[in-house]
Design an enzyme around this catalytic site. Structure first.
Site, PDB file in Angstrom:
ATOM      1  CG  HIS A 276     -56.684 -35.644  -2.965  1.00  0.00           C
ATOM      2  ND1 HIS A 276     -57.549 -36.710  -3.118  1.00  0.00           N
ATOM      3  CD2 HIS A 276     -56.216 -35.720  -1.689  1.00  0.00           C
ATOM      4  CE1 HIS A 276     -57.605 -37.388  -1.979  1.00  0.00           C
ATOM      5  NE2 HIS A 276     -56.807 -36.817  -1.108  1.00  0.00           N
ATOM      6  CG  ASP A 308     -53.482 -37.208  -5.000  1.00  0.00           C
ATOM      7  OD1 ASP A 308     -54.509 -37.623  -4.461  1.00  0.00           O
ATOM      8  OD2 ASP A 308     -52.796 -36.265  -4.551  1.00  0.00           O
ATOM      9  CD  GLU A 339     -59.272 -36.530  -6.164  1.00  0.00           C
ATOM     10  OE1 GLU A 339     -58.102 -36.593  -6.601  1.00  0.00           O
ATOM     11  OE2 GLU A 339     -59.592 -36.919  -5.032  1.00  0.00           O
TER      12      GLU A 339
HETATM   13  C1  LIG Z   1     -55.802 -37.206   3.351  1.00  0.00           C
HETATM   14  S1  LIG Z   1     -54.633 -37.477   4.611  1.00  0.00           S
HETATM   15  C2  LIG Z   1     -53.509 -38.606   3.805  1.00  0.00           C
HETATM   16  C3  LIG Z   1     -52.773 -39.455   4.784  1.00  0.00           C
HETATM   17  C4  LIG Z   1     -51.816 -40.464   4.151  1.00  0.00           C
HETATM   18  N1  LIG Z   1     -50.825 -39.857   3.298  1.00  0.00           N
HETATM   19  C5  LIG Z   1     -52.570 -41.520   3.398  1.00  0.00           C
HETATM   20  O1  LIG Z   1     -52.512 -41.578   2.180  1.00  0.00           O
HETATM   21  O2  LIG Z   1     -53.259 -42.320   4.062  1.00  0.00           O
HETATM   22  C6  LIG Z   1     -53.672 -35.970   4.607  1.00  0.00           C
HETATM   23  C7  LIG Z   1     -52.706 -35.872   5.772  1.00  0.00           C
HETATM   24  O3  LIG Z   1     -52.016 -34.617   5.684  1.00  0.00           O
HETATM   25  C8  LIG Z   1     -51.738 -34.190   7.014  1.00  0.00           C
HETATM   26  N2  LIG Z   1     -51.455 -32.751   7.006  1.00  0.00           N
HETATM   27  C9  LIG Z   1     -52.348 -31.744   6.862  1.00  0.00           C
HETATM   28  N3  LIG Z   1     -51.714 -30.556   6.910  1.00  0.00           N
HETATM   29  C10 LIG Z   1     -50.396 -30.806   7.088  1.00  0.00           C
HETATM   30  C11 LIG Z   1     -49.229 -29.978   7.212  1.00  0.00           C
HETATM   31  N4  LIG Z   1     -49.343 -28.645   7.138  1.00  0.00           N
HETATM   32  N5  LIG Z   1     -48.023 -30.581   7.355  1.00  0.00           N
HETATM   33  C12 LIG Z   1     -47.929 -31.935   7.417  1.00  0.00           C
HETATM   34  N6  LIG Z   1     -49.006 -32.777   7.304  1.00  0.00           N
HETATM   35  C13 LIG Z   1     -50.222 -32.221   7.138  1.00  0.00           C
HETATM   36  C14 LIG Z   1     -52.990 -34.590   7.773  1.00  0.00           C
HETATM   37  O4  LIG Z   1     -52.774 -34.658   9.160  1.00  0.00           O
HETATM   38  C15 LIG Z   1     -53.343 -35.916   7.139  1.00  0.00           C
HETATM   39  O5  LIG Z   1     -52.836 -37.011   7.860  1.00  0.00           O
END
Ligand SMILES: C[S@@+](CC[C@H](N)C(=O)[O-])C[C@H]1O[C@@H](n2cnc3c(N)ncnc32)[C@H](O)[C@@H]1O
Length: 374
Positions: A276, A308, A339
Site C-alpha cells: 500500500h 493489507d 489502499e
Molecule cells: C509501512 S512499513 C511496514 C513495516 C512492516 N512490514 C510492518 O508491517 O510493520 C514499510 C517498510 O518497507 C521498508 N522499505 C521501504 N523501501 C524498501 C526497499 N526498497 N526494500 C526493502 N524494504 C523497504 C521500510 O523501511 C519500512 O520498514
C-alpha cells in the site's frame, strides 16, 4: 445565500447543525494533540506506576512533575482525555465524581491508555505510534495537499514536495529520531495484526518451510511467526539503515537490501503493509521479484502472503471503512501509494504473473490476508 438550481432550501436548524458539525470536526484535531501531550509526559506510565489505585491529580502532578500553578491546566487536559475514554475517573471520597481539582477524584487506565504504557522490557507500544504520526515532519505534507493536487505531473507526492524531493524512507534514514519512532510505531502496530493473522489463519504459514518478510521493519512480525511456527525459517529483508538499527534476534536472520533489486529465495514471501506504500507500477515490480524468490526456492513454487487493506471487504462497519479511506489518503499524500479494492489488487496480481489468489479478512481491524499463487 439563495439555493443553487436543483438545490433544496436549507432550514435554519439544518444550518446550525452543519455549523456545529464543521466546528466539531475541525477542533477535533485537539484530541490527538492532547493525547500526544499525555504520551510525551508519560501520564499512562505514571498512572500505571501508581499500582492500580485511582491516582489523584496532585499525585499525578507531582510525579510528572507539573508546577503547582499549572495543576488546574493539567486537570483540564485530563478532563478532556477522560471524556474521550483515554483515562477513567473514580471518586476517592463520598462526594461523587466531582472533578474540582482538589484531589477528590483519581485517574485510572482504560484499555486505550493501557496500550500507551511503556512495557517493562522496553518493547515498543502504541505511544510510539502516537508520537511518530504527529511528528511535524509527518504532518507537514498535509499543509501542501491542495498545492500538490493542483500541480501538474505525478512524479512527486505531497511528502516529497514538503521535504525537498526526499521520500519518507530517505527522511527516516537522515533523521534517526524520526526513523526510530516510525519503526517502533510499525513494530507495535504489527503485533495485534500479526497475532490476528496467526490465530485466524495458521494454515497460511504451516508447511511453508521458509519465509522472507520483505520490508519487515525491525523484525517484530517475523519473530512472532518464528515463535508460533518454529519449523518456519524466517528472514527479514530491509533497507540497510533499518537492519543496522534493528535489535538482533536468534530467531530470525536479517538481510540488508532493496526489494526492487533482489529478494532471497524462500517458500513464502510476506509483504505486510508494504504494497500500500507503492504505486501500481512499483507493486508489479516488487511482485515480480517475489515471484522469482518463490520460484527459485529449490524449483518449488511457493506463495506470496500479503497483509493489507482490501477496501471492499470492510463490510458495513463505519469505523473500519473510515480507517480504510483515511489510510488511503495518507498513502496518497505520504508515499504515492494507495489502499486498493479487490479489482485493483487483481489487476496488479495479473500484471505480475500471478494466476490465483485467496482473500481472508482478519478480525478486529481493517486488514485482510491475501495468499497469492503463481
Ligand atoms: C509501512 S512499513 C511496514 C513495516 C512492516 N512490514 C510492518 O508491517 O510493520 C514499510 C517498510 O518497507 C521498508 N522499505 C521501504 N523501501 C524498501 C526497499 N526498497 N526494500 C526493502 N524494504 C523497504 C521500510 O523501511 C519500512 O520498514
Amino acid at each position: 445565500m439563495e439555493p443553487g438550481k436543483g438545490e433544496t432550501k436549507i432550514t435554519d436548524d439544518q444550518l446550525l447543525v452543519a455549523q456545529s458539525t464543521i466546528i466539531h470536526r475541525i477542533i477535533s484535531i485537539i484530541g490527538p494533540f492532547a493525547l500526544k501531550c499525555a504520551v510525551d509526559l508519560r501520564i499512562p506510565d505514571h498512572i500505571h506506576a501508581y499500582g492500580g489505585e485511582p491516582m489523584p491529580l496532585p499525585a499525578l502532578a507531582l510525579s510528572i512533575p507539573v508546577p503547582l500553578e499549572k495543576q488546574p491546566m493539567l486537570r483540564r487536559l485530563m478532563r478532556l482525555l477522560s471524556a474521550q475514554g483515554v483515562f477513567a475517573v473514580q471518586a476517592l471520597g463520598d462526594s461523587g465524581v466531582n472533578d474540582d481539582g482538589d484531589g477528590s477524584i483519581g485517574y485510572l487506565l482504560t484499555p486505550f491508555s493501557r496500550l500507551l504504557v511503556t512495557a517493562d522490557d522496553g518493547s515498543p507500544n502504541m505511544s510510539s505510534y502516537v508520537r511518530a504520526f504527529l511528528e511535524p515532519d509527518m504532518v507537514k505534507p498535509m499543509y501542501r495537499m491542495s498545492e500538490w493536487l493542483t500541480q501538474e505531473g505525478a512524479n512527486m507526492n505531497a511528502f516529497e514536495m514538503a521535504h525537498g524531493g526526499r521520500n519518507l524512507w530517505k527522511v527516516a534514514q537522515e533523521r534517526p529520531h524520526m526513523g526510530r519512532l516510525f519503526n517502533e510505531a510499525m513494530a507495535c502496530k504489527t503485533r495485534q495484526t500479526t497475532a490476528a493473522a496467526v490465530a485466524c489463519c495458521p494454515q497460511v504459514f504451516r508447511g511453508i518451510g521458509s519465509l522472507v518478510d520483505v520490508g519487515g521493519g525491525t523484525g517484530m512480525t517475523a519473530k512472532m511467526i518464528a515463535e508460533a511456527f518454529p519449523e518456519v525459517k524466517c528472514t527479514v529483508l530491509e533497507l540497510p539503515h533499518v537492519v543496522a538499527a534493528a535489535p538482533k534476534s536468534e530467531l530470525i536472520d536479517a538481510v540488508a537490501g532493496d526489494m526492487f533489486e533482489y529478494i532471497p529465495p524462500a517458500g513464502a514471501v510476506l509483504l505486510k503493509n508494504v504494497l500500500h506504500d507503492w504505486s501500481d507500477e512499483d507493486c508489479v515490480k516488487i511482485l515480480k521479484q517475489c515471484k522469482k524468490a518463490i520460484s527459485a526456492n529449490g524449483g518449488e513454487h511457493g506463495k506470496v502472503i500479503i497483509v493489507d487493506i482490501v477496501i471492499n471487504t470492510l463490510g458495513d462497519d463505519p469505523r473500519k471503512n473510515e480507517m480504510g479511506l483515511l489510510s488511503d489518503v495518507i498513502m496518497m499524500t505520504g508515499l504515492g501509494g494507495k489502499e486498493r479494492d479487490e479489482v485493483e489488487w487483481r489487476k496488479i496480481f495479473s500484471k505480475a504473473g500471478f494466476a490465483n489468489y485467496k482473500i481472508t479478512p482478519l478480525k478486529g481491524g481493517p486488514h485482510s490476508i491475501i495468499e497469492l499463487f503463481p
